[in-house]
Design a protein around this motif. Structure first.
Motif, PDB file in Angstrom:
ATOM      1  N   GLY A   1       0.824  -1.190   0.000  1.00 58.40           N
ATOM      2  CA  GLY A   1       0.000   0.000   0.000  1.00 58.40           C
ATOM      3  C   GLY A   1       0.860   1.242   0.000  1.00 58.40           C
ATOM      4  N   PRO A   2       0.236   2.407  -0.141  1.00 56.34           N
ATOM      5  CA  PRO A   2       1.005   3.651  -0.225  1.00 56.34           C
ATOM      6  C   PRO A   2       1.708   3.990   1.080  1.00 56.34           C
ATOM      7  CG  PRO A   2      -1.352   4.106  -0.091  1.00 56.34           C
ATOM      8  CD  PRO A   2      -1.217   2.629  -0.265  1.00 56.34           C
ATOM      9  N   ASN A   3       2.686   4.881   1.006  1.00 55.51           N
ATOM     10  CA  ASN A   3       3.355   5.373   2.206  1.00 55.51           C
ATOM     11  C   ASN A   3       2.327   5.985   3.155  1.00 55.51           C
ATOM     12  OD1 ASN A   3       5.940   4.683   1.330  1.00 55.51           O
ATOM     13  ND2 ASN A   3       6.272   6.648   0.327  1.00 55.51           N
ATOM     14  N   GLY A   4       2.491   5.702   4.432  1.00 59.25           N
ATOM     15  CA  GLY A   4       1.581   6.249   5.424  1.00 59.25           C
ATOM     16  C   GLY A   4       0.292   5.472   5.593  1.00 59.25           C
ATOM     17  N   ALA A   5       0.189   4.317   4.926  1.00 58.22           N
ATOM     18  CA  ALA A   5      -1.048   3.533   5.007  1.00 58.22           C
ATOM     19  C   ALA A   5      -1.182   2.787   6.327  1.00 58.22           C
ATOM     20  CB  ALA A   5      -1.123   2.547   3.840  1.00 58.22           C
ATOM     21  N   GLY A   6      -0.087   2.635   7.063  1.00 56.61           N
ATOM     22  CA  GLY A   6      -0.140   1.952   8.344  1.00 56.61           C
ATOM     23  C   GLY A   6       0.494   0.575   8.356  1.00 56.61           C
ATOM     24  N   LYS A   7       1.220   0.238   7.304  1.00 58.85           N
ATOM     25  CA  LYS A   7       1.781  -1.114   7.181  1.00 58.85           C
ATOM     26  C   LYS A   7       2.752  -1.431   8.328  1.00 58.85           C
ATOM     27  CE  LYS A   7       3.506  -0.288   3.076  1.00 58.85           C
ATOM     28  NZ  LYS A   7       3.135   1.147   2.983  1.00 58.85           N
ATOM     29  N   SER A   8       3.727  -0.565   8.526  1.00 63.51           N
ATOM     30  CA  SER A   8       4.701  -0.812   9.593  1.00 63.51           C
ATOM     31  C   SER A   8       4.048  -0.744  10.966  1.00 63.51           C
ATOM     32  CB  SER A   8       5.845   0.201   9.514  1.00 63.51           C
ATOM     33  OG  SER A   8       6.573   0.045   8.312  1.00 63.51           O
ATOM     34  N   THR A   9       3.013   0.062  11.096  1.00 63.79           N
ATOM     35  CA  THR A   9       2.298   0.165  12.370  1.00 63.79           C
ATOM     36  C   THR A   9       1.639  -1.156  12.729  1.00 63.79           C
ATOM     37  OG1 THR A   9       1.910   2.518  11.940  1.00 63.79           O
ATOM     38  CG2 THR A   9       0.557   1.494  13.637  1.00 63.79           C
ATOM     39  N   VAL A  10       1.178  -1.900  11.728  1.00 60.48           N
ATOM     40  CA  VAL A  10       0.623  -3.229  11.990  1.00 60.48           C
ATOM     41  C   VAL A  10       1.677  -4.114  12.653  1.00 60.48           C
ATOM     42  CG1 VAL A  10      -0.262  -5.347  10.940  1.00 60.48           C
ATOM     43  CG2 VAL A  10      -1.061  -3.128  10.120  1.00 60.48           C
ATOM     44  N   LEU A  11       2.885  -4.158  12.079  1.00 58.26           N
ATOM     45  CA  LEU A  11       3.935  -5.006  12.652  1.00 58.26           C
ATOM     46  C   LEU A  11       4.298  -4.561  14.062  1.00 58.26           C
ATOM     47  CD1 LEU A  11       6.420  -5.606   9.684  1.00 58.26           C
ATOM     48  CD2 LEU A  11       4.271  -6.758  10.222  1.00 58.26           C
ATOM     49  N   LYS A  12       4.403  -3.258  14.277  1.00 59.69           N
ATOM     50  CA  LYS A  12       4.759  -2.750  15.602  1.00 59.69           C
ATOM     51  C   LYS A  12       3.685  -3.080  16.633  1.00 59.69           C
ATOM     52  CE  LYS A  12       7.633   1.011  13.840  1.00 59.69           C
ATOM     53  NZ  LYS A  12       7.768   2.489  13.675  1.00 59.69           N
ATOM     54  N   THR A  13       2.432  -3.089  16.201  1.00 55.45           N
ATOM     55  CA  THR A  13       1.349  -3.428  17.118  1.00 55.45           C
ATOM     56  C   THR A  13       1.361  -4.913  17.443  1.00 55.45           C
ATOM     57  OG1 THR A  13       0.012  -1.606  16.205  1.00 55.45           O
ATOM     58  CG2 THR A  13      -1.140  -3.278  17.493  1.00 55.45           C
ATOM     59  N   VAL A  14       1.606  -5.748  16.456  1.00 53.33           N
ATOM     60  CA  VAL A  14       1.697  -7.195  16.702  1.00 53.33           C
ATOM     61  C   VAL A  14       2.855  -7.495  17.648  1.00 53.33           C
ATOM     62  CG1 VAL A  14       2.200  -9.430  15.645  1.00 53.33           C
ATOM     63  CG2 VAL A  14       0.610  -7.852  14.523  1.00 53.33           C
ATOM     64  N   PHE A  15       3.970  -6.795  17.477  1.00 56.16           N
ATOM     65  CA  PHE A  15       5.186  -7.101  18.238  1.00 56.16           C
ATOM     66  C   PHE A  15       5.228  -6.424  19.610  1.00 56.16           C
ATOM     67  CE2 PHE A  15       9.888  -6.972  18.934  1.00 56.16           C
ATOM     68  CZ  PHE A  15      10.082  -8.340  18.956  1.00 56.16           C
ATOM     69  N   GLY A  16       4.212  -5.664  19.947  1.00 51.22           N
ATOM     70  CA  GLY A  16       4.160  -5.076  21.274  1.00 51.22           C
ATOM     71  C   GLY A  16       4.844  -3.738  21.418  1.00 51.22           C
ATOM     72  N   LEU A  17       5.346  -3.173  20.316  1.00 52.73           N
ATOM     73  CA  LEU A  17       5.928  -1.834  20.380  1.00 52.73           C
ATOM     74  C   LEU A  17       4.839  -0.770  20.483  1.00 52.73           C
ATOM     75  CD1 LEU A  17       8.665  -2.324  17.638  1.00 52.73           C
ATOM     76  CD2 LEU A  17       9.022  -2.195  20.116  1.00 52.73           C
ATOM     77  N   LEU A  18       3.641  -1.120  20.033  1.00 52.06           N
ATOM     78  CA  LEU A  18       2.457  -0.293  20.205  1.00 52.06           C
ATOM     79  C   LEU A  18       1.363  -1.173  20.786  1.00 52.06           C
ATOM     80  CD1 LEU A  18       2.399   1.577  16.761  1.00 52.06           C
ATOM     81  CD2 LEU A  18       3.093   2.542  18.962  1.00 52.06           C
TER      82      LEU A  18
END
Length: 232
Positions: free
Chosen positions: A34-51
């Motif tokens: 998806g485009p930049n800023g779509a939230g892709k990396s945020t998904v991984l950070k949420t799964v991994f407990g960083l968020l």
């Protein structure tokens, strides 16, 4: 194996993810594009407990792990390879791999020796500082370091970022090699066509939501997905 169900998440009071739902089965490769800023990396950070998920749940083998600390999630069996700062540049390859096993309760050397066998480029560079490796070699080291804990699931953020095309292709080959070890992979990849080409399942994120979800081949063949997200 891994289920993200109706998750909202973000940074501070800024919401990024809006009711994200996706899943990962044993042995599967799933790619978030998806485009930049779509939230892709945020998904991984949420799964991994960083968020922490604001709403919804993150379940691993049926157990809710949302909000657990990353060190707990590593022990549960989920590894994470961030896009940047994914190796210790001042340490040697061997030291990086041993650092990857600090949470193990048993002898790490047997696992490390097996990784040298599987990734021969690391065997040749055992005493080299990670800062002296090429971009592709650093990615291999980052993968291997995450594998020292023998995770069932590996989260990989933008493995081809900043790499020349031929090096990026070699890294995609390494992603498949990791998967062939029996590790399920949830990957974020800006190079959408190439990422989907090595995946079983694909998710297209746009403005924090899942816009499309299907088998990766079907997304590659979808004219609307191609027009909107894959460059035509």
């Amino acid at each position: 194996m891994l289920e993200v169900d109706g998750v909202d998440s973000g940074y501070g009071d800024v919401q990024v993810l809006d009711e994200i739902t996706l899943s990962l089965s044993a042995g599967e490769v799933a790619c978030l594009v998806g485009p930049n800023g779509a939230g892709k990396s945020t998904v991984l950070k949420t799964v991994f407990g960083l968020l922490e998920p604001w709403t919804g749940s993150v379940r691993y083998h049926g157990t809710d792990i949302g909000g657990l600390a990353p060190e707990r999630i590593v022990r549960e069996g989920i590894g994470y390879v961030p896009q940047t700062e994914n190796v210790f540049g001042s340490l040697t390859v061997a030291e990086n791999l041993r650092m990857g096993g600090v949470a193990r309760d048993d002898d790490v050397e047997t696992v490390v020796a097996d990784l040298y066998d599987r990734f021969s480029i690391l065997d040749d560079k055992r005493t080299a500082k990670a800062s002296t490796l090429s971009g592709g070699q650093r990615q291999v080291l980052a993968f291997a370091r995450a594998l020292v804990m023998e995770p069932d699931v590996l989260l990989i953020d933008e493995p081809s970022a900043g790499l020349a095309p031929n090096t990026a292709q070699a890294v995609f080959d390494d992603v498949l090699a990791v998967n062939e070890l029996g590790t399920a992979i949830l990957m974020v990849e800006q190079n959408a066509r190439e990422g989907l080409a090595i995946s079983d399942t694909g998710y297209v994120l746009d403005q924090g939501r899942v816009a499309f979800a299907d088998e990766a081949d079907a997304l590659l063949d979808d004219p609307e997905v191609s027009r909107l997200y894959l460059g035509g």
